[in-house]
Every structure is written in C-alpha cells, then in structure tokens.
Design an enzyme around this catalytic site. Sequence first.
Site, PDB file in Angstrom:
ATOM      1  N   GLU A   1       0.786  -1.236   0.000  1.00 13.02           N
ATOM      2  CA  GLU A   1       0.000   0.000   0.000  1.00 13.02           C
ATOM      3  C   GLU A   1       0.818   1.287   0.000  1.00 13.02           C
ATOM      4  O   GLU A   1       0.321   2.321   0.458  1.00 13.02           O
ATOM      5  CB  GLU A   1      -0.915  -0.013   1.232  1.00 13.02           C
ATOM      6  CG  GLU A   1      -0.199   0.166   2.600  1.00 13.02           C
ATOM      7  CD  GLU A   1       0.142  -1.123   3.325  1.00 13.02           C
ATOM      8  OE1 GLU A   1       0.250  -2.173   2.676  1.00 13.02           O
ATOM      9  OE2 GLU A   1       0.302  -1.069   4.559  1.00 13.02           O
TER      10      GLU A   1
ATOM     11  N   GLU B   1      -5.573  -2.662  -0.567  1.00 12.45           N
ATOM     12  CA  GLU B   1      -4.455  -1.713  -0.622  1.00 12.45           C
ATOM     13  C   GLU B   1      -4.968  -0.281  -0.673  1.00 12.45           C
ATOM     14  O   GLU B   1      -4.409   0.622  -0.047  1.00 12.45           O
ATOM     15  CB  GLU B   1      -3.535  -1.999  -1.813  1.00 12.45           C
ATOM     16  CG  GLU B   1      -3.003  -3.431  -1.896  1.00 12.45           C
ATOM     17  CD  GLU B   1      -2.411  -3.967  -0.611  1.00 12.45           C
ATOM     18  OE1 GLU B   1      -1.894  -3.179   0.188  1.00 12.45           O
ATOM     19  OE2 GLU B   1      -2.491  -5.204  -0.395  1.00 12.45           O
TER      20      GLU B   1
ATOM     21  N   HIS C   1      -6.030   0.948   2.710  1.00 14.51           N
ATOM     22  CA  HIS C   1      -4.898   1.275   3.581  1.00 14.51           C
ATOM     23  C   HIS C   1      -4.583   2.784   3.549  1.00 14.51           C
ATOM     24  O   HIS C   1      -3.937   3.289   4.467  1.00 14.51           O
ATOM     25  CB  HIS C   1      -3.639   0.524   3.145  1.00 14.51           C
ATOM     26  CG  HIS C   1      -3.414  -0.789   3.843  1.00 14.51           C
ATOM     27  ND1 HIS C   1      -3.545  -0.957   5.202  1.00 14.51           N
ATOM     28  CD2 HIS C   1      -3.023  -2.001   3.365  1.00 14.51           C
ATOM     29  CE1 HIS C   1      -3.254  -2.213   5.521  1.00 14.51           C
ATOM     30  NE2 HIS C   1      -2.941  -2.869   4.431  1.00 14.51           N
TER      31      HIS C   1
ATOM     32  N   GLU D   1      -3.709  -3.876   9.708  1.00 10.18           N
ATOM     33  CA  GLU D   1      -4.061  -5.032   8.880  1.00 10.18           C
ATOM     34  C   GLU D   1      -5.409  -5.648   9.258  1.00 10.18           C
ATOM     35  O   GLU D   1      -6.214  -5.954   8.388  1.00 10.18           O
ATOM     36  CB  GLU D   1      -2.949  -6.086   8.921  1.00 10.18           C
ATOM     37  CG  GLU D   1      -1.626  -5.614   8.305  1.00 10.18           C
ATOM     38  CD  GLU D   1      -1.741  -5.131   6.864  1.00 10.18           C
ATOM     39  OE1 GLU D   1      -2.777  -5.382   6.209  1.00 10.18           O
ATOM     40  OE2 GLU D   1      -0.798  -4.473   6.376  1.00 10.18           O
TER      41      GLU D   1
HETATM   42  N1  PHE Z   1       1.139  -4.463   3.905  1.00  9.13           N
HETATM   43  C1  PHE Z   1       0.831  -5.373   2.836  1.00  9.13           C
HETATM   44  C2  PHE Z   1      -0.675  -5.561   2.859  1.00  9.13           C
HETATM   45  O1  PHE Z   1      -1.229  -6.076   3.768  1.00  9.13           O
HETATM   46  C3  PHE Z   1       1.465  -6.704   2.921  1.00  9.13           C
HETATM   47  C4  PHE Z   1       2.949  -6.732   2.814  1.00  9.13           C
HETATM   48  C5  PHE Z   1       3.740  -6.899   3.930  1.00  9.13           C
HETATM   49  C6  PHE Z   1       3.551  -6.617   1.600  1.00  9.13           C
HETATM   50  C7  PHE Z   1       5.108  -6.932   3.856  1.00  9.13           C
HETATM   51  C8  PHE Z   1       4.905  -6.671   1.492  1.00  9.13           C
HETATM   52  C9  PHE Z   1       5.696  -6.840   2.619  1.00  9.13           C
HETATM   53  O2  PHE Z   1      -1.367  -5.143   2.028  1.00  9.13           O
HETATM   54 ZN    ZN Z   2      -2.716  -4.928   4.358  1.00  2.00          ZN
END
Ligand code: PHE
Ligand code: ZN
Length: 856
Positions: A263, A297, A300, A319
């Site tokens: 994101e 995404e 976020h 999350e």
């Molecule tokens: N933050 C991302 C998501 O939940 C996941 C992610 C974590 C991607 C670590 C890459 C590395 O959408």
């Molecule tokens: Zn996420």
Amino acid sequence: MRDAAPQTIHLSDYTPPNWWVEAVELDFTLDPKVTRVTSRIRFVRNTQVARGDLHLDGEALTLISASIDGASLSENEYQRTDTALTVPADRLPEDAFTWEAEVQISPAENTALEGLYMSGGMYCTQCEAEGFRKITYYPDRPDVMAPFTVRIDSPMPVLLSNGNPVDRHGHIAEWHDPWPKPAYLFALVAGDLVAYSDHFITRSGRTVALNIWVRRGDEGKTHYAMGALKRAMTWDEEVYAREYDLDVFNIVAVDDFNMGAMENKGLNVFNSKYVLASPETATDRDYELIEGIIAHEYFHNWTGNRITCRDWFQLCLKEGLTVFRDQQFSGDMRGEAVQRIDNVLQLRARQFREDAGPLAHPVRPESFVEINNFYSATVYEKGAEVIGMLKRLVGDDGYDKALDLYFTRHDGEAATIEDWLRVFEDATGRDLSQFKLWYLQAGTPRISVRDDFKNGTYILDITQVTNPTSGQADKHPLVIPVAVGLIGADGEEVVPTRVLELTQTRQSFRFEGLSARPVPSILRGFSAPVILDYTPGFEDRALLLAHDTDPFNKWEAGRSLSRDTLLAMLRDGTPPAAAFLDALTTVVRDDTLDPAFRALVLALPSEHEITQGCVDAGMVPDPTQIHETRKALADRIAGAARDTLEAIYNQMVTAGSYSSDSVPSGKRALRNTALRLLTPLDGPARARAHYDTATNMTDQLAAFACLLDAGDTEVAVRFHDQWQHDRLVLDKWFMLQVAHAKPQDAVKYAKSLSEHIDFDWKNPNRFRSVIGGLTATNPAGFHDPSGAGYAFLADWLLRLDAINPQTAARMSTAFETWRLFDVDRQALIEEQLRRIAGADGLSRDLTEMVGRMMAG
Ligand code: PHE
Ligand code: ZN
C-alpha cells in the site's frame, strides 16, 4: 563490527525516538549494479525525552559520505555496525540539524526482494516492514513520519515515486508527497512501462488521475483492476466517508514479489497475479482476489497510511482493520452470505491451524525476532474477526461513531491498539478492558453448549475454554458474542437472532415462552472466531441444513454432517447415511438458492480440516487414508445426486460474453463442481468436451483438473503448448499438476517439475506453485510415509533461504502441523527441522520459524 546473534524485540521495550524527522529529500541515480542514493534529512529534537544519540538503521549499504549541517563526519564521529549507524548526542547540534549522506546499493544483486531490487528489467522497491534501511540510513521505524521529496535520475521512460509529480525533464523526475509517512511506505519504480489510465472524481469534486502500470504486452489485462479500484474509491466515500487525498493514484504490477501487494502512499505495488486478468487467463477466483486486494491496498490509504502503527507490534491496527474493511466491501460487491462462508473457510484453514500449533501468537504479539514472520493469518484474519465482534457488541451506530472519532483523533499519527480501543470506549461508553484480551491471548477458544427445555423455557448453558499455547499457559475468559436463533420442529424460526454475550467461563441464557423444544442455531454468521463443540443429532442438523434462515449456519450444518460422515468412515468404515446424502442433494437441487452457495454446500472439508477432526476425535490421522476417504465420499455423493448433478451441468450454462460478477461465477462454480463429481463416475469424455469448448480460464482449469485426476497425461502437454508464453497461467499449470498427482507420485512430479525449463525458483510465484503446490494442495503426497516430501521441502527451503529468507520462512509453515501426525512422521519431520536449524548461515527469518516449530 558484527552484530551478535538474532535478538528478540519486546513490545514492553518500546521507547520513542530521540529525534523526529521534519522532512526528507532523496536523490536516486539508478544503475543496476551501482545505484547512488543521496539523502537530506531534517531532524528535530523530540522534546518529550532526554536529549540523546541519533540512531539510524542501515543494512547492506556502502557509505560514501555523511555530514551534519554541511560539515562532513569523519569515521570517529559515529559508530557503525552491520545494521546501524549511531551519532552520539554530544556530536549533534542542540535542537535541529540536517543530515546528509551518500550511499551505494546494488539492486541487481538484491534477490531478497526487499529494499530496491530489479524485476523483469524494472526497478522497484519493497520497504515494509524494514526494507527502507537497505536503501539509505534512516530511523526505519513506523512512528517516525515525514513528508518526502524524491528525485530520480534514470534513462528509464517511466519514473515513479509517492505523492504528486512535481517535475519531469530529461532523465529526471521529481515527486513530492505532502502527507507525513513512515519510511515503510516509501516506493520508487522505474521501467519501460505502459499505463492504462482513467480518472476518479472525489465527492468533494477533485479529479484524481488513476494509472495502472504494467510491462508492455500486459496492457489488455488491466481493465478489471481499474474498475475494482474505482468501486473501492466510491465505496470508501460512501461507507466510511474517506476521500482520496492526492492528485494521482498509481498501481504498478511486478512479477517478482514476496507478498500479494503493498500500500505505498500513492504508489501501490502489486504482485502481477493480483492485477492482471483476462477471461482467457484468469479464473473467477482470480478476479475475486484482484477486486479484494485492490480494495485492501486502497483502503490502507486511511487505515495504515494516514493513521499508521506506532511500532510493529501494532501491525493488526492497520491489517486487521483493513482486512475487515475489504471483507465488508467484497460482501457488498458479491453477496454477504457466500463471502462470509469463504472468509470463514479461509480463517479455519489458515488461522485456526496456526493458533492450534507451535506458531500460535496473539493478534498483537509481545515479542518477535523477525517482524516479517508476523504477517500472519492471526494478525490479518483473526485481527479482522476481532473487529467484527467489536462491531457486533457496540452496534452499527456505535461502530460508525467510533470510526469517525478514530479518523479525526488520530489522523497523521502513529497509533496503538490502546488508542483504537479508547475511541470505542469514548464513542460508546462501553468498557472494553475484558474485550482487549482478544488482542493479547493466543489460541482459539472452544465453546461448548448444553441445553435444556422446561415449562416453555429453553436454557442454553455455555462454557468457554482456551487451551494453553506456547509461552501462554493461563487463559482468561473472553467476551464472546454468540449469535443465536431458535428454529421450531416444523422448520419455522421461533426466535430470531439474538446476540448472547458470554463473559464468564460458564453462563446460562434463557428463552421464555416457547411452546415446544426448539432446535438452536448457534454462532450464526460465525459471530466469533471460536470452535463450537456442540453437535446436535443428525435430525436437528438436517433440519438446520434445510431450514435455517441464517445462511452461514445452514451451510455449517451440512459441513458438520460431512465432517462427521468422514470421521465415521475413517474410524470403522461406516458408510455415509442415505439420509445425509438425501439431505445434501435436496439443498443442492433447490434452485431458489444461490448457485455459489450450493457449490459451497457440495464442497467437502479439506484434508487438513479432516486431519484436525481426527485429532479432536482422538484418532491418529493418516494422510493417505484421509485423502482416499474424502474421494470415496465425493463418489458416494456423486452417485446419490447423479441426476441432480447432470441437470445442474446441463442447466448452469452462462450465456453471452464472460463476466466475473457473482451470478455467472456462482453458476460456473456449481457447474464445475458437478463436472468434478461426475467425471470419476462417467469417465473423462465430458471433461474433455468441457476443456475443448472452454472460453475462459475458469472452465478450462476445472476441466484440466478433472482430466489430470483421470490420468490424462496428454492434456498437460496441450495446456503447456497453449500457454507457455503466459507466466501467470504457467504458474497454474505447475501447481495443478502437483495438486492432482496421485499421492504416491506427487513428490516425484514436484521434483521433475522443479527441473523443468520453465521453473524459475527465484520467482516467488513459481516457487510457490511447485513447492507450495505439494505442501498445500497435495497433503497426502507431502506426507508420504517415506518422508520424501519433507526432505524435498527442506532442500528447497535451505536453497531459497540463501537468496530470499522472507519467502523461505513463510513456506516453512508447511511443517507447523507436525505434532498432529503419527510418531514415525513426527520423527521424519523433526529430522528435517533439525537439519534446517543446523545449516550454516541460516537467515534470522528461518531460524526463528524453525526454532518456534521445534519448541512448541
Ligand atoms: N502491507 C501489505 C498488505 O497487507 C502486505 C505486505 C507486507 C507486503 C510486507 C509486502 C511486505 O497489504
Ligand atoms: Zn494490508
């Protein structure tokens, strides 16, 4: 100087930084082998703490020069280790200063796909959780937020970073992101990319340019993702009153990516699997995932970016909430009932499995060695369930009020779970101190129910218990919302859904004024992530399967009958009861019901679910026998429902051009389920015709699977010939062959596929197709009594760990269930775990995972 052995980081050790960042400027001169990064960072003192050292994280950086307020630093003015650079407080100006540094990095040699790396000739970054420190020296922690200005110098035609474009001339592009953000949300992309562009007008009337950037040749596969993005933007305005806050929103598809998507502010980076779709190459399931992940995404932007996490222990803050929001969105787009069942299937398959084994941890963990190992089903999916419960407890209005308060109170901040719960308490007046235990206690609670009926009063006596998990022996009672409805013997609902709040170890609930003993429908909508130890008799469950007004519990009744039928078959060969087969057929035949729902009713419990079922019932699970028994039950169902299934196959035809909407994809799901059940009975002719006439990947793949099961070897060659140019379809080709190999041949197949010319083990998607294909989609093959599957996985984990620890560690969770099996298999797995643990130069990621699995 080398750092000592991997250290455990504790939530209780959190301290705020000594220095905040007011603004960051980064200059990149891109080159595959020698990229130069210049940083100019304005630090200001954190006046809340005693004046202290400047601590910067940095890994795999070649430091060229560093200065403070223009005066260059000599080596004796700072300390440097493999992972950090510290300037002592007495070398720093009093209240504020500008740090400048020049470092060199090598994106082409970065195989871990964290930091700045190359994928298919393009440059891209992945910084969450701690990848930014591989780009330059920086306080790489989420509570340090700053606006970023980025200049990129490269001959690549497309140069992207976060925020809004400021300038573009010659080889140089400049971007400015006005919204303060932590370094993990930084992104940069440079490549020969093409955009599919559109725009969105926000409800306050601002126009936002939308671009989906892909490699040349993939332009035709971006339309669906764009539509999904616009639906997500609209939905977030309508449901959460959240508007987008920049002039552009860019999405880039990359082929080499460890996770699903990321994101980064204004510049989301996606695993190409979750962006690119065309009817010929993507399945209905792919479309559904693309819509869900694009939304995730995008959401976020507010839950994660505008309000971020104070430290990585608070990961579920962004999350859990963002998964909850994407699930709500998908429910609105595709139908709530089927969506809920899908989510619970996923939760049970991944999260319950995790919570029941050595890797169990709380939604908010208290310690970690490597944070990448905590992007887990527990943090994401149980984190989302906890929010669902909270909403149920405070009501929809309370939830809306709390979220409004969350967004106004914490905008621009890095927050904690305490902050999150406080907004609910302040907005609703409810005391959430007991509820908070859901964030602190690992393990899936079990609730058991006894009932009684006397003089028109029905009593439910409910008990809760959470078993000890590793490092957490004592568990306290949780607040569990148990949604209950009562059904009369004639199938009429006599008491509509009521939410019982279980807060003690044992509690009774009364329903007055009933004329006869009802059948209870408990945990409607799966109102809490718990295991319900309550199995009413066959008649009662058949009644619920036929008549429950709650679609989740209607499905659950069938599921639990299937599970018990399988367990009885396994225990002593008891054949499936005719009444069970009839009850199932009746539902499947009922054309007032959604076809997608009927397909779910026909889906048998997974082999892992049966494995856990055996353990719960005191049997030692035998993976081979489980596999065969499950197939035998499918054949019995097919035999009993044959006419119905044939009628379904003939009727559920989707006319017109392909659409991935829920109605046509539900029809395909049901029709393809019928095909799968009928093929072993009738032979492969129908599947062959299905394959030859398929006009979309959903149908082609369904037929492909049937033909592989039927032992057709030629179809794999045809499939490969047709799709060898398409990497995402080829991933499916690899995976399906492993998934549908006979258990005794599966390791052999996986091995020979791993030697195939198209196998690229450095690409995470391809690696997952073959190695994950074996561990996740062919459990009987993976658990072959010889131990060959275990050795195969261990070999590959060791090889991958040397270049990509994050994905190696994630794939090692295939071993997390090892204690469920017989002593011989346990010994074989333990041998492999020890072999991995003893290997030289093992990553921190895999060391932690293997250590936890052996200890628990
Ligand atoms: N933050 C991302 C998501 O939940 C996941 C992610 C974590 C991607 C670590 C890459 C590395 O959408
Ligand atoms: Zn996420």
